[in-house]
Write a protein that holds these residues in place. Structure first.
Motif, short mmCIF file in Angstrom:
data_model
loop_
_atom_site.label_atom_id
_atom_site.label_comp_id
_atom_site.label_asym_id
_atom_site.label_seq_id
_atom_site.Cartn_x
_atom_site.Cartn_y
_atom_site.Cartn_z
N SER A 142 50.99 14.50 18.59
CA SER A 142 51.74 13.34 18.10
C SER A 142 51.93 13.46 16.59
O SER A 142 51.07 14.01 15.90
N TYR A 143 53.04 12.98 16.12
CA TYR A 143 53.42 13.04 14.70
C TYR A 143 53.47 14.48 14.17
O TYR A 143 53.19 14.71 13.00
N ALA A 144 53.80 15.44 15.03
CA ALA A 144 53.83 16.84 14.60
C ALA A 144 54.91 17.04 13.52
O ALA A 144 54.69 17.74 12.54
N ALA A 145 56.07 16.43 13.73
CA ALA A 145 57.17 16.64 12.79
C ALA A 145 56.92 15.94 11.46
O ALA A 145 57.49 16.31 10.44
N GLN A 146 56.05 14.93 11.49
CA GLN A 146 55.77 14.18 10.26
C GLN A 146 54.59 14.77 9.49
O GLN A 146 54.46 14.55 8.29
N GLN A 164 54.75 24.59 8.03
CA GLN A 164 55.73 25.69 8.02
C GLN A 164 55.40 26.78 9.04
O GLN A 164 56.23 27.63 9.33
N ASN A 165 54.18 26.70 9.60
CA ASN A 165 53.78 27.72 10.57
C ASN A 165 53.86 27.26 12.02
O ASN A 165 53.30 27.90 12.90
N TYR A 166 54.45 26.11 12.24
CA TYR A 166 54.66 25.73 13.64
C TYR A 166 56.08 25.20 13.88
O TYR A 166 56.74 24.73 12.97
N GLN A 167 56.49 25.33 15.12
CA GLN A 167 57.81 24.86 15.55
C GLN A 167 57.61 23.60 16.39
O GLN A 167 56.75 23.59 17.26
N VAL A 168 58.40 22.59 16.14
CA VAL A 168 58.25 21.35 16.91
C VAL A 168 59.47 21.13 17.79
O VAL A 168 60.61 21.22 17.33
N GLN A 169 59.21 20.86 19.04
CA GLN A 169 60.28 20.41 19.93
C GLN A 169 59.98 18.95 20.23
O GLN A 169 59.04 18.62 20.95
N GLU A 170 60.77 18.07 19.61
CA GLU A 170 60.43 16.64 19.70
C GLU A 170 60.66 16.07 21.09
O GLU A 170 61.58 16.46 21.81
N LEU A 171 59.79 15.14 21.44
CA LEU A 171 59.86 14.47 22.74
C LEU A 171 60.01 12.98 22.50
O LEU A 171 59.80 12.50 21.39
N GLU A 172 60.34 12.28 23.56
CA GLU A 172 60.52 10.83 23.41
C GLU A 172 59.42 10.11 24.17
O GLU A 172 59.20 10.40 25.34
N SER A 173 58.73 9.22 23.52
CA SER A 173 57.70 8.42 24.19
C SER A 173 58.27 7.04 24.49
O SER A 173 59.18 6.58 23.81
N VAL A 174 57.71 6.37 25.50
CA VAL A 174 58.12 5.00 25.79
C VAL A 174 57.80 4.11 24.60
O VAL A 174 58.44 3.09 24.35
N ASP A 175 56.79 4.52 23.84
CA ASP A 175 56.39 3.81 22.63
C ASP A 175 57.08 4.48 21.45
O ASP A 175 56.73 5.58 21.05
N GLY A 176 58.07 3.77 20.92
CA GLY A 176 58.91 4.37 19.89
C GLY A 176 58.19 4.74 18.61
O GLY A 176 58.71 5.50 17.81
N SER A 177 56.99 4.18 18.40
CA SER A 177 56.30 4.58 17.18
C SER A 177 55.31 5.70 17.43
O SER A 177 54.56 6.10 16.54
N ARG A 178 55.34 6.24 18.63
CA ARG A 178 54.49 7.40 18.89
C ARG A 178 55.41 8.61 18.99
O ARG A 178 56.09 8.83 19.99
N ARG A 179 55.45 9.40 17.92
CA ARG A 179 56.35 10.54 17.87
C ARG A 179 55.63 11.76 18.41
O ARG A 179 54.70 12.28 17.79
N LEU A 180 56.06 12.18 19.58
CA LEU A 180 55.40 13.29 20.26
C LEU A 180 56.23 14.55 20.15
O LEU A 180 57.45 14.49 20.00
N GLY A 181 55.58 15.67 20.26
CA GLY A 181 56.34 16.91 20.30
C GLY A 181 55.51 18.06 20.84
O GLY A 181 54.28 18.05 20.77
N TRP A 182 56.22 19.02 21.42
CA TRP A 182 55.57 20.28 21.77
C TRP A 182 55.53 21.12 20.51
O TRP A 182 56.55 21.30 19.85
N VAL A 183 54.37 21.62 20.20
CA VAL A 183 54.22 22.43 18.99
C VAL A 183 53.88 23.85 19.41
O VAL A 183 52.92 24.08 20.14
N GLU A 184 54.72 24.78 18.94
CA GLU A 184 54.46 26.19 19.24
C GLU A 184 53.89 26.84 17.99
O GLU A 184 54.46 26.72 16.90
#
Lengths: 348, 380
Positions: A142-146, A164-184
């Protein structure tokens, strides 16, 4: 052993509650849901100024050198306000892991910045990662992009990975203030965190989620009580009807019993494992999370019901907290998962 | 406890406890206690129940009446009643309910008319727990026939051998004479047995209900010990016959923390195992709430209507705990008596637990109290 908070602890929680009441109204939460940034920078700054982000940072690094007992009521307050900031991840999990590591250079660099709120440190549930392409690992964060730094695990080892060493693929949570993402990411491009354990990261994350949950549930109950006193049907406030009373009495009861267990768990995880074994600490933590998640789920369901149709609208603020409750009760192990872990710990 | 022989055995046990100074540790030394703090008393209760020691036949006296005596009785009354109560020499039974006054206690109608230094009692009390064998009753009666509801009530202490008092046994759901009905026909009770002021019975009685619903009657130690026995039952190796008398299948290794995020792992959880854990967790939750409350009380705060949600919680936990044990026992769960698992203790405990949500104000009434006095919802 003490069963109450000290005046310093209560004072900081009270100050935070006041700041949040003033600076984190539902309009702010809504605005953040729609925002690009994904969290309230202004609120984050305020928390930094207040010292809330420095609580678990050792004094040597500009922090307050406090522990989970000091933190638990602050997390509860942030839940009550549905504060759209990564406090759980940063103050509850990421910072304590950095404070624990013997990789002092890393701590020296990041902790003073983290204490002041100049950076965001996030963390993922250890063990939830899976293998990506090639040598990479994929973690749900959560909050990977931030975040500026993420505390991630790979095969039981903890790593600190700069953004700078990870890639984020953002996801959408039902809770708009929870910013989730897959981090590679790849362990080769990450710092090791010797001395910090993925077990502790997990326990602290669970505790923080439990603490926020009871704050969320408290707010739900409080606003619903206010609503059913006002709203009239058949010529009387709906809160005068026994069916409604019993729904809310059940929520109050669940809350009343979850809260002391969450505080007890905060005490437990701040103990040395020589005093209280890791297994014993885990029992406290799982008991707390199962009670807090159940209480929050019950609060969400009953409070929606007691609001009736207005609570089912997007316009009502209720759903901001309902969704917070759902996402917290599902994260860091839900009530069932924690009872399952307790079954193992109790030998059944 | 609720047969003549069993009752006498329990009385003997109370005397032994008292001789060792373990009957009422939280009371002042001069009445046989140890002056211990509330937190120490909670610890004592944990040890007491963990040891497998028997239930307390004197519970209604020492837990329900005694707090009222400490708060409202004259010095003479305290001298007269407390030591024999602690020593098991005088066992007390509560005489509040009436055929037409259960949850609605203020509807009670047993009359106590003043005649000089005596009260003349007429009416009927019911559901007096342990009343079949008790030596004394603590009753709420109407001393002002003109007054209604909560007004005009008085709190009286009534000896069993009072002339004009007839005690009739009533069998409980388990067939044992656990209850009594009391019939008063011009029964004379002396004014020296009035507890608190005449006409102030409601206020005096409410001090007792605080104890009854909250900490005093049911300390967490009792439920912690029950939950530990339940966990032990679930963990016990499967017994070969008869089928169903078995512990749960051998535990799988604890799941790794990563599966917490995957969710699906949770869904494979055996619901029975989870129910056992739930009881264990709730017994501990009650523990932490009680310690926190004890500390608050020690710092001068009073236990308010929160006692009501405590009562809902422990009484429903007690039912769940025993119902779960009976489910673990499978088809032998219905067995009763000495040949059943644990000598029938699970079934006995279940039957006893079922009274919890009913006595001391039904849980429906308690939920009303929580809603109205804790949450502040309108009464009507």
């Amino acid at each position: 052993m003490k069963f109450s908070f000290g005046s310093d602890q209560l004072a900081l929680a009270e100050t935070l509650a006041e700041v949040l009441a003033k600076r984190c109204p539902p309009e702010l939460v809504r605005a953040v849901w729609q925002s690009e940034s994904g969290y309230s920078e202004e609120l984050w700054e305020a928390l930094g100024e207040l010292g809330v982000l420095a609580v678990a940072v050792p004094e040597a690094y500009g922090g307050l050198g406090m522990n989970q007992v000091d933190l638990v009521k602050l997390l509860e307050e942030s839940g009550r306000a549905a504060a759209p900031v990564p406090l759980l991840e940063h103050a509850g999990v990421g910072v304590p892991a950095l404070a624990e590591t013997t990789a002092t250079e890393l701590a020296e660099h990041w902790l003073p910045l983290a204490a002041a709120g100049e950076v965001i440190v996030t963390a993922a549930v250890p063990g939830s990662e899976h293998q990506g392409d090639g040598n990479t690992v994929v973690s749900l964060v959560s909050y990977a992009a931030q975040a500026d730094l993420a505390i991630l695990s790979c095969q039981g080892e903890l790593f600190a990975v700069e953004q700078q060493n990870y890639q984020v693929q953002e996801l959408e949570s039902v809770d708009g203030s929870r910013r989730l993402g897959w981090v590679e990411w790849s362990p080769q491009d990450a710092f090791g965190l010797p001395g910090a354990s993925s077990e502790s990261v997990f326990e602290r994350g669970v505790l923080a989620a439990a603490a926020q949950s009871i704050g969320v549930a408290d707010h739900l109950l409080e606003t619903t009580v206010a609503y059913v006193k006002e709203r009239e049907q058949f010529g009387k406030p709906v809160g005068s009807y026994q069916a409604v009373k019993h729904h809310l009495a059940d929520v109050a009861k669940a809350m009343g019993f979850a809260r002391p267990s969450v505080y007890a768990a905060a005490w437990a995880v701040s103990q040395d494992t020589e005093k209280l074994t890791q297994q014993e600490q885990q029992k406290f933590v799982s008991a707390a999370k199962s009670l807090a998640s159940d209480a929050a789920d019950l609060a969400a369901r009953k409070c929606l019901q007691c609001h009736g149709a207005i609570g089912y609208t997007y316009e009502s603020d209720l759903h901001l907290w309902l969704k917070r409750a759902w996402s917290l009760s599902a994260s860091w192990g839900d009530a069932h998962w924690h009872r399952r872990r307790l079954a193992g710990l109790l030998g059944i | 406890m609720d047969t003549p022989e069993g009752f006498e055995q329990h009385r003997e046990w109370e005397k032994q406890l008292f001789a060792g100074g373990w009957s009422v540790p939280a009371w002042p030394e001069k009445y046989g206690g140890r002056d211990c703090s509330l937190v120490e008393w909670l610890l004592y209760e944990e040890e007491y129940w963990a040891s497998g020691a028997p239930g307390r036949v004197s519970a209604n006296g020492i837990s329900l009446l005694a707090p009222t005596i400490f708060s409202f009785a004259t010095a003479e009354q305290q001298e007269r009643f407390l030591r024999p109560m602690a020593a098991g020499e005088e066992i007390w039974s509560q005489a509040w309910s009436e055929p037409n006054a259960g949850s609605d206690l203020a509807a009670l109608s047993t009359k106590a008319q003043r005649q000089g230094e005596w009260f003349v009692l007429n009416g009927q009390k019911t559901w007096c727990s342990r009343g079949a064998f008790a030596d004394w009753f603590f009753a709420l009666v109407r001393t002002d026939p003109e007054a209604e509801r909560h007004r005009g009530l008085s709190y009286l202490l009534i000896p069993r051998d009072t002339q004009g008092l007839e005690v009739r046994e009533v069998a409980r759901i388990d067939g044992q004479p656990g209850f009594a009905e009391l019939f008063f026909e011009d029964a004379l009770v002396h004014e020296s047995n009035l507890l608190g002021e005449e006409g102030q019975g409601w206020a005096v009685a409410m001090a007792t209900t605080g104890s009854e619903r909250g900490l005093n009657l049911r300390a967490p130690g009792r439920f912690m010990a029950g939950a530990d026995r339940l966990v032990a039952l679930a963990a016990s190796e499967g017994q070969t016959s008869p089928p169903g008398v078995a512990g749960l299948p051998v535990a799988q290794a604890a799941p790794d923390s990563g599966s917490a995020a995957r969710g699906a792992a949770s869904e494979t959880l055996d619901s029975l195992r989870e129910d056992v854990v739930r009881c264990w967790v709730e017994s501990r939750a009650y523990r932490w709430l009680c310690y926190e409350t004890a500390e608050r009380l020690a710092s001068g705060e009073s236990l308010g209507s929160e006692a009501s949600f405590m009562k809902i919680f422990w009484s429903e936990l007690d039912v769940e705990l025993h119902a779960t044990a009976l489910r673990l026992l499978g088809e032998t769960g219905e067995l009763a008596g000495p040949k059943a698992q644990a000598g029938g203790a699970w079934m006995d405990g279940y039957l006893f637990a079922l009274s919890g949500p009913i006595y001391a104000g039904t849980n429906e009434i308690q939920r009303n109290i929580v809603a109205e006095r804790v949450l502040g919802l309108p009464r009507r």
